[in-house]
Every structure is written in C-alpha cells, then in structure tokens.
Design a protein around this motif. Structure first.
Motif, PDB file in Angstrom:
ATOM      1  N   ALA A   1      -6.088   0.096   7.295  1.00 43.19           N
ATOM      2  CA  ALA A   1      -5.659  -1.075   6.525  1.00 43.19           C
ATOM      3  C   ALA A   1      -6.529  -1.253   5.285  1.00 43.19           C
ATOM      4  CB  ALA A   1      -5.718  -2.331   7.396  1.00 43.19           C
ATOM      5  N   THR A   2      -7.822  -0.995   5.417  1.00 49.60           N
ATOM      6  CA  THR A   2      -8.719  -1.107   4.268  1.00 49.60           C
ATOM      7  C   THR A   2      -8.408  -0.031   3.236  1.00 49.60           C
ATOM      8  OG1 THR A   2     -10.394  -1.997   5.768  1.00 49.60           O
ATOM      9  CG2 THR A   2     -11.142  -1.290   3.595  1.00 49.60           C
TER      10      THR A   2
ATOM     11  N   ALA B   1      -5.496   1.335   2.786  1.00 56.07           N
ATOM     12  CA  ALA B   1      -4.226   0.921   2.170  1.00 56.07           C
ATOM     13  C   ALA B   1      -4.449  -0.122   1.088  1.00 56.07           C
ATOM     14  CB  ALA B   1      -3.277   0.379   3.236  1.00 56.07           C
ATOM     15  N   SER B   2      -5.385  -1.015   1.317  1.00 56.82           N
ATOM     16  CA  SER B   2      -5.619  -2.111   0.378  1.00 56.82           C
ATOM     17  C   SER B   2      -6.485  -1.743  -0.815  1.00 56.82           C
ATOM     18  CB  SER B   2      -6.289  -3.280   1.116  1.00 56.82           C
ATOM     19  OG  SER B   2      -5.411  -3.808   2.081  1.00 56.82           O
ATOM     20  N   PHE B   3      -7.414  -0.799  -0.641  1.00 56.78           N
ATOM     21  CA  PHE B   3      -8.415  -0.592  -1.692  1.00 56.78           C
ATOM     22  C   PHE B   3      -8.539   0.819  -2.249  1.00 56.78           C
ATOM     23  CE2 PHE B   3      -9.830  -4.315   0.691  1.00 56.78           C
ATOM     24  CZ  PHE B   3      -9.904  -5.233  -0.340  1.00 56.78           C
TER      25      PHE B   3
ATOM     26  N   SER C   1      -8.130   4.295  -4.159  1.00 58.21           N
ATOM     27  CA  SER C   1      -7.486   4.682  -5.404  1.00 58.21           C
ATOM     28  C   SER C   1      -7.211   6.183  -5.374  1.00 58.21           C
ATOM     29  CB  SER C   1      -8.354   4.279  -6.598  1.00 58.21           C
ATOM     30  OG  SER C   1      -9.601   4.933  -6.518  1.00 58.21           O
TER      31      SER C   1
ATOM     32  N   GLY D   1       0.000   0.215   5.844  1.00 54.07           N
ATOM     33  CA  GLY D   1       0.288   0.045   4.431  1.00 54.07           C
ATOM     34  C   GLY D   1      -0.078   1.211   3.538  1.00 54.07           C
TER      35      GLY D   1
ATOM     36  N   ARG E   1       0.565   4.166   1.467  1.00 55.88           N
ATOM     37  CA  ARG E   1       1.827   4.612   0.868  1.00 55.88           C
ATOM     38  C   ARG E   1       2.034   6.114   0.944  1.00 55.88           C
ATOM     39  NH1 ARG E   1       0.061   0.946  -3.222  1.00 55.88           N
ATOM     40  NH2 ARG E   1       1.064  -1.047  -2.916  1.00 55.88           N
TER      41      ARG E   1
END
Length: 187
Positions: A84-85, A87-89, A91, A128, A130
C-alpha cells in the motif's frame, strides 16, 4: 527458473542501469553477493520483510537513482503494508521484484501461503499498485527490469550452495552509503 538465475539477471540489469539494490535477507543476499558483489548492493542480514520498505525510502531520498528491491514471498507476506505504501508513494525510479518460490527458503523451506492460495500480484493490485506483472521465465524478467512497479517472479524452491557474506553489517552499510551518496553529490 531458479532463484539464483533470477538474481543473476537482476544483478546484470542493475549494473547496466547503475541501480542500487536492496536485497532480502538470508540466501537471496548470499546468492547476490556470490554472483555479483557491488558496493551498490545492500545486503539485508536481518529485519525480515523490510527490503521493499528500505528500498522505497532510498528511491524517495535519491530520486535521480534507480532502486531495485529484491524481496521474497515470505518477507512480503510479513510486511503486506509495504504494498500500500509503494502504491501511494513510489515513483518511476523504484522497482520491487518479489521472488516467489512458495517457501521460506532461508529457514528450512517451509511453505508460505503463496503455495496454497495467496496471489501476491493480486494483493499488490488490491493495494493500489498500478503496474504489476507476473513473470516465470528469464526473458520475461529481463524485459521488466527497466520498468517500475512490482514484478512477481515465479522461481523454483531451493537455495544455492553459496558461502556466507564475509562483510560485517557496518562494512555493508558504509560502502553502500558512500556509493549511493557519491552519485547524489555528482548529480
């Protein structure tokens, strides 16, 4: 595909890309050291489940550097929150390669949940992430290593007969930090 062969492919790509590697503890780190020791490799000697998180932190702190995390299915299962981390952060300079051999290879090859019903690619997508790919062959793995996201590489269970890493944790850390930061200062 054997895990040591997958690690060799990752090490070759990392060298070509001038990427930093953070490698899962136990046999994967020993195999990486045996195949291609470089100061740009950070060998985990403890902290099961943390390679992906440490590599993510490095990728955020050093956005001009390519960072590859090599983790195992057992370690990712111990730290599912990392997906999850990521997915969120994460790059485009970060890639997590999960070597799924369906066992805890460094502790006696006890089966992990991926040997039964857990699908780490589906878990990553659900968290999350992608860009998630599953690969089972050497050429598929090679093609995915210049990208970002998460690659789940299906590998055979088993450990290569390789020696213990002869470096102290302090030496691993100091040479890795020197190489990572020297590249940052020149940018």
């Amino acid at each position: 595909m054997r895990r040591i062969d997958a690690i060799a492919i990752i090490a070759e790509a990392a060298e070509a890309l001038n990427a930093l590697i953070v490698c899962n503890l136990g046999y994967p780190s020993r195999e990486l050291f045996f195949i291609r020791d470089r100061p740009e490799n950070f060998y985990m000697l403890g902290s099961m489940g943390m390679a992906s998180s440490i590599a993510l932190g490095l990728s955020l702190a050093l956005p001009e550097r390519r960072v590859i995390a090599i983790d195992g299915d057992g370690s990712v299962l111990m730290n599912l929150g990392t997906l999850a981390t990521i997915a969120s952060f994460a790059s485009s300079n970060y890639l997590l390669v999960i070597l799924d051999n369906r066992v805890y290879g460094s502790t006696g090859c006890q089966p992990t949940c991926t040997s039964r019903c857990t699908d780490l690619a589906a878990v990553a997508r659900g968290a999350g992430v992608r860009d998630v790919r599953v690969v089972s062959g050497e050429e598929e793995l090679r093609r995915r290593l210049s990208g970002s996201g998460v690659v789940v590489a299906i590998v055979e269970p088993g450990n290569a007969d390789v020696p213990v890493i002869p470096l102290t944790p302090e030496k691993i850390l100091s040479r890795f930090m020197e190489r990572a930061s020297s590249r940052m200062r020149r940018s």
